[in-house]
Design a protein around this motif. Structure first.
Motif, mmCIF file in Angstrom:
data_model
loop_
_atom_site.group_PDB
_atom_site.id
_atom_site.type_symbol
_atom_site.label_atom_id
_atom_site.label_comp_id
_atom_site.label_asym_id
_atom_site.label_seq_id
_atom_site.Cartn_x
_atom_site.Cartn_y
_atom_site.Cartn_z
ATOM 1 N N GLU A 1 0.826 -1.210 0.000
ATOM 2 C CA GLU A 1 0.000 0.000 0.000
ATOM 3 C C GLU A 1 0.855 1.252 0.000
ATOM 4 O O GLU A 1 0.460 2.277 -0.542
ATOM 5 N N GLU A 2 2.011 1.158 0.646
ATOM 6 C CA GLU A 2 2.846 2.353 0.820
ATOM 7 C C GLU A 2 4.294 1.922 1.034
ATOM 8 O O GLU A 2 4.554 0.932 1.715
ATOM 9 N N ILE A 3 5.206 2.667 0.452
ATOM 10 C CA ILE A 3 6.635 2.452 0.679
ATOM 11 C C ILE A 3 7.231 3.795 1.081
ATOM 12 O O ILE A 3 7.155 4.758 0.329
ATOM 13 N N ARG A 4 7.797 3.843 2.252
ATOM 14 C CA ARG A 4 8.466 5.049 2.763
ATOM 15 C C ARG A 4 9.922 4.720 3.042
ATOM 16 O O ARG A 4 10.336 3.569 2.965
ATOM 17 N N ALA A 5 10.689 5.720 3.420
ATOM 18 C CA ALA A 5 12.122 5.527 3.650
ATOM 19 C C ALA A 5 12.404 4.497 4.742
ATOM 20 O O ALA A 5 13.331 3.701 4.634
ATOM 21 N N SER A 6 11.582 4.490 5.791
ATOM 22 C CA SER A 6 11.875 3.620 6.926
ATOM 23 C C SER A 6 10.727 2.687 7.297
ATOM 24 O O SER A 6 10.711 2.123 8.392
ATOM 25 N N ARG A 7 9.763 2.519 6.388
ATOM 26 C CA ARG A 7 8.678 1.567 6.642
ATOM 27 C C ARG A 7 7.935 1.294 5.349
ATOM 28 O O ARG A 7 8.035 2.055 4.389
#
Length: 119
Positions: free
Chosen positions: A66-72
């Motif tokens: 659903e989501e890709i961020r720098a730290s999760r």
């Protein structure tokens, strides 16, 4: 099995875990990526139980990012029993440095591996 003869709600999380592990360990390893094996922790689970599942029912799990961020990153799932969705869930996954016992950022190769799974 719960007292009503259905798959226990905690077992749903185990089934979601098995799908997540297949992606991050088996799938990633097939692409030459082993860094997820160094540590990923779950910071949050959300589960919606839509209908009971009998122990004799065959189930399948579909998952996506659903989501890709720098730290999760957030994995979404659906657990199907027959032709209908029995449960939906989300897991917030945090790459983790086990040796130093602290969160870490996703590497470039990890982001590249996860990107095609993003919905």
């Amino acid at each position: 099995m719960d007292v009503y003869g259905h798959v226990n709600n905690a077992r749903f999380l185990t089934l979601y875990e098995e799908a997540r592990v297949a992606l991050m360990f088996t799938g990633a390893r097939e692409h030459g990526l082993t860094s997820f094996e160094q540590g990923v922790v779950i910071s949050r689970h959300e589960v919606d139980y839509l209908r009971p599942v009998d122990y004799t029912d065959a189930v399948r799990i579909e998952l996506w990012l659903e989501e890709i961020r720098a730290s999760r990153f957030v994995i979404g799932y659906e657990l199907w029993s027959g032709d209908s969705v029995a449960s939906r869930a989300r897991s917030v996954c945090v790459p983790f440095d086990l040796a130093n016992q602290r969160p870490r950022r996703l590497s470039g190769p990890e982001r590249d591996f996860l990107a095609p799974w993003q919905a």
